[in-house]
Motif scaffolding. Sequence first.
Motif, short mmCIF file in Angstrom:
data_model
loop_
_atom_site.label_atom_id
_atom_site.label_comp_id
_atom_site.label_asym_id
_atom_site.label_seq_id
_atom_site.Cartn_x
_atom_site.Cartn_y
_atom_site.Cartn_z
N GLY A 98 7.38 6.45 0.21
CA GLY A 98 6.18 6.14 0.96
C GLY A 98 6.32 4.89 1.79
N ARG B 182 -0.92 5.61 -10.73
CA ARG B 182 -0.55 4.25 -10.33
C ARG B 182 -1.23 3.23 -11.23
NH1 ARG B 182 -1.55 2.48 -4.20
NH2 ARG B 182 0.24 3.84 -3.88
N ALA C 265 1.86 7.02 0.90
CA ALA C 265 1.40 6.38 -0.34
C ALA C 265 0.30 5.36 -0.10
CB ALA C 265 2.57 5.72 -1.09
N ASP D 153 2.52 -0.77 -4.98
CA ASP D 153 2.25 -1.16 -3.60
C ASP D 153 1.53 -2.49 -3.62
OD1 ASP D 153 1.64 -1.43 -0.98
OD2 ASP D 153 0.68 0.53 -0.76
N PHE E 51 6.50 6.77 -4.11
CA PHE E 51 5.99 5.57 -3.47
C PHE E 51 7.11 4.76 -2.85
CE2 PHE E 51 2.65 6.66 -6.53
CZ PHE E 51 1.64 6.84 -5.62
#
Length: 285
Positions: free
Chosen positions: A8, A124, A84, A134, A5
């Motif tokens: 990402g 996640r 991601a 994120d 990520f």
Amino acid sequence: MAVSFDKGRQLARGVILASALLAGQASALAPEHEVRRLMLATEEAVAAESWGEAGEYLNRLQQLEGSKPADYFYYRGRVMYQAAHLNEAQSALESYVGQAGSEGGHYQEALKLITEVEKARKERALAPQGGNSDTSKVAVIEPAGDQSITSLRKLYLADSDREALTLHLNSLLEVAGWRQDQTIVQVDKPADVEYRISAAESNINVQEIRRDAGGRVVRKTQSMSVYGVNPQVEWGCEATAAACWIYDPRDGSRLLQLALDRGQAREVAETLGQLIRNLQSPTGD
């Protein structure tokens, strides 16, 4: 298939930068030929794992008028997964499967990728919250202040914080119901998909109410234990699906399907997170 990520976010920035550099370039080709040209360029970029370049071509395809070939959604799903952006990846891949069906040239790969997206979402959801999350896709829940909870209790004439949060959450969900036809919303007509929430002890009960075109109503109820659940509830809105989603904090799967309104989705996620936090607290009432 696993994707970093941190990497990402770098890929996402590359997509945006490449799009900005080439957005002004125009083509003299007719739209149908330009679509084909950009699809070929996307296919070559994906084969070479040049994800930023592939993302730029896809962005330009998205800006073209008219319908897109089914493969557009497959390649978009792959690029979004590498960046991601799990919500967008799943939506695009599901669109591909829905349009291309089992006869599609990437049917098997798309199904496998959807499974990979689900695994990544679950990882996640279970991962400790930190710098790798994120944050653009996660509604960060701040502890509710005493005045905020007090105001809700006064508003709903509730005897406890838990009751106030539950009443407020159901009030939000009543407004945020999903409708197949979103052009006209009639306040006296119930949504096609809506939810009712109740809380007891350490469990939250979610009742889903779905109405079909013939008026038939199907109700389903599931119970969610709040023990070990992260109160930072993930949410996301997907224009291609014309819906916002609240994701299950237990495994990252889709929990609530709401109307396409980011503000409403954010508030629902925040209130659900506050209710989870309240139920987790030994002193919660």
